[in-house]
Design an enzyme around this catalytic site. Sequence first.
Site, PDB file in Angstrom:
ATOM      1  N   HIS A  42       5.794  -8.215  -4.560  1.00 20.82           N
ATOM      2  CA  HIS A  42       4.385  -8.583  -4.363  1.00 20.82           C
ATOM      3  C   HIS A  42       4.101 -10.021  -4.799  1.00 20.82           C
ATOM      4  O   HIS A  42       3.610 -10.246  -5.909  1.00 20.82           O
ATOM      5  CB  HIS A  42       3.498  -7.633  -5.171  1.00 20.82           C
ATOM      6  CG  HIS A  42       3.425  -6.264  -4.605  1.00 20.82           C
ATOM      7  ND1 HIS A  42       2.473  -5.885  -3.675  1.00 20.82           N
ATOM      8  CD2 HIS A  42       4.203  -5.182  -4.813  1.00 20.82           C
ATOM      9  CE1 HIS A  42       2.660  -4.624  -3.347  1.00 20.82           C
ATOM     10  NE2 HIS A  42       3.703  -4.163  -4.019  1.00 20.82           N
ATOM     11  N   GLY A  59       0.869  -1.164   0.000  1.00 20.55           N
ATOM     12  CA  GLY A  59       0.000   0.000   0.000  1.00 20.55           C
ATOM     13  C   GLY A  59       0.902   1.209   0.000  1.00 20.55           C
ATOM     14  O   GLY A  59       1.990   1.170  -0.584  1.00 20.55           O
ATOM     15  N   GLU A  60       0.494   2.251   0.674  1.00 22.10           N
ATOM     16  CA  GLU A  60       1.366   3.422   0.799  1.00 22.10           C
ATOM     17  C   GLU A  60       1.676   3.552   2.274  1.00 22.10           C
ATOM     18  O   GLU A  60       0.776   3.674   3.100  1.00 22.10           O
ATOM     19  CB  GLU A  60       0.677   4.658   0.221  1.00 22.10           C
ATOM     20  CG  GLU A  60       1.643   5.766  -0.170  1.00 22.10           C
ATOM     21  CD  GLU A  60       2.144   6.540   1.046  1.00 22.10           C
ATOM     22  OE1 GLU A  60       3.341   6.888   1.078  1.00 22.10           O
ATOM     23  OE2 GLU A  60       1.343   6.788   1.970  1.00 22.10           O
ATOM     24  N   GLU A  72       1.742 -11.844  -4.000  1.00 19.69           N
ATOM     25  CA  GLU A  72       0.293 -12.068  -4.146  1.00 19.69           C
ATOM     26  C   GLU A  72      -0.205 -11.707  -5.547  1.00 19.69           C
ATOM     27  O   GLU A  72      -1.325 -12.015  -5.907  1.00 19.69           O
ATOM     28  CB  GLU A  72      -0.474 -11.283  -3.068  1.00 19.69           C
ATOM     29  CG  GLU A  72      -0.626  -9.790  -3.287  1.00 19.69           C
ATOM     30  CD  GLU A  72       0.645  -8.966  -3.034  1.00 19.69           C
ATOM     31  OE1 GLU A  72       1.722  -9.548  -2.793  1.00 19.69           O
ATOM     32  OE2 GLU A  72       0.556  -7.725  -3.106  1.00 19.69           O
ATOM     33  N   ILE A  93       6.679  -2.784  -7.148  1.00 22.98           N
ATOM     34  CA  ILE A  93       5.905  -1.566  -7.415  1.00 22.98           C
ATOM     35  C   ILE A  93       6.354  -0.507  -6.409  1.00 22.98           C
ATOM     36  O   ILE A  93       6.088  -0.633  -5.211  1.00 22.98           O
ATOM     37  CB  ILE A  93       4.383  -1.824  -7.277  1.00 22.98           C
ATOM     38  CG1 ILE A  93       3.956  -2.978  -8.187  1.00 22.98           C
ATOM     39  CG2 ILE A  93       3.593  -0.560  -7.599  1.00 22.98           C
ATOM     40  CD1 ILE A  93       2.546  -3.475  -7.951  1.00 22.98           C
ATOM     41  N   CYS A 101       6.187  -5.436   0.705  1.00 21.14           N
ATOM     42  CA  CYS A 101       6.363  -4.060   0.238  1.00 21.14           C
ATOM     43  C   CYS A 101       6.092  -3.051   1.365  1.00 21.14           C
ATOM     44  O   CYS A 101       6.855  -3.001   2.317  1.00 21.14           O
ATOM     45  CB  CYS A 101       5.498  -3.833  -0.998  1.00 21.14           C
ATOM     46  SG  CYS A 101       6.143  -2.531  -2.027  1.00 21.14           S
ATOM     47  N   ARG A 104      12.933   3.408   1.297  1.00 20.37           N
ATOM     48  CA  ARG A 104      11.666   3.384   0.553  1.00 20.37           C
ATOM     49  C   ARG A 104      11.860   3.834  -0.891  1.00 20.37           C
ATOM     50  O   ARG A 104      12.777   4.580  -1.185  1.00 20.37           O
ATOM     51  CB  ARG A 104      10.657   4.325   1.200  1.00 20.37           C
ATOM     52  CG  ARG A 104      10.161   3.851   2.517  1.00 20.37           C
ATOM     53  CD  ARG A 104       9.207   4.859   3.115  1.00 20.37           C
ATOM     54  NE  ARG A 104       7.970   5.002   2.353  1.00 20.37           N
ATOM     55  CZ  ARG A 104       7.026   5.890   2.631  1.00 20.37           C
ATOM     56  NH1 ARG A 104       7.179   6.728   3.628  1.00 20.37           N
ATOM     57  NH2 ARG A 104       5.936   5.950   1.907  1.00 20.37           N
TER      58      ARG A 104
HETATM   59  N1  GLN Z   1       6.245   2.944  -2.150  1.00 22.45           N
HETATM   60  C1  GLN Z   1       5.365   2.507  -1.114  1.00 22.45           C
HETATM   61  C2  GLN Z   1       5.805   3.115   0.212  1.00 22.45           C
HETATM   62  O1  GLN Z   1       6.950   3.461   0.400  1.00 22.45           O
HETATM   63  C3  GLN Z   1       5.296   1.011  -1.014  1.00 22.45           C
HETATM   64  C4  GLN Z   1       4.731   0.479  -2.297  1.00 22.45           C
HETATM   65  C5  GLN Z   1       4.001  -0.813  -2.216  1.00 22.45           C
HETATM   66  O2  GLN Z   1       3.590  -1.315  -1.167  1.00 22.45           O
HETATM   67  N2  GLN Z   1       3.744  -1.340  -3.378  1.00 22.45           N
HETATM   68  O3  GLN Z   1       4.981   3.256   1.039  1.00 22.45           O
END
Ligand code: GLN
Length: 191
Positions: free
Chosen positions: A172, A48-49, A174, A136, A80, A107
Amino acid sequence: MTVKIGILALQGAAREHRQPLQHLGVSTVDVLDPRDLDGIDALVLPGGENTTLGKLLEKYRLLEPIADAGRRGLPLFGTCAGMILMAKHVNKSQQPRLGLMDIRVERNAFGRQQHSFEADLPVPALGARPFHAIFICAPYIEEAGDGVTPLLRHEGKILLARQGYFLAAAFHPELTDDARLHDYFLCEVAR
Ligand code: GLN
């Protein structure tokens, strides 16, 4: 007794993690509330973010309960942004995190050209066939403590690592139909 795996479902790819886990014969529960942690055998922290995820974890009062469960022995699998949450150290960041794994994470570490990319990479712990890893805006592990076992290194970066009952992936799993990493988590890490 059925094995029950929680999937943090505040953001992102909870649904995608459900598939390989159910395929492996375990039941899953979406975690949105501290009570959802009751009775689970392990917890998956999807991507996620990370900043948003940290804030949501605080808002839903899940940050401390999950950190506490992790310290008491709940196996965790972070992918991630989930990996970033598990890290004790994140470069240039003070945001809320679980801080459980002895790793330093950078990150968005692959630069603009490689915003998103895929590669078949060797992961000996999963057998001879390489794993199709999808990145990603991925982080990587820059430094790992003595108790951490790197399971995949690529161009000097650690992209998959284990510390006891914690497993963290920069990519990822999944998003592929290869369930070997989820299987490894269930059978080797979380047992
Ligand atoms: N770039 C995101 C972060 O630093 C992580 C990206 C992801 O979970 N695909 O929060």
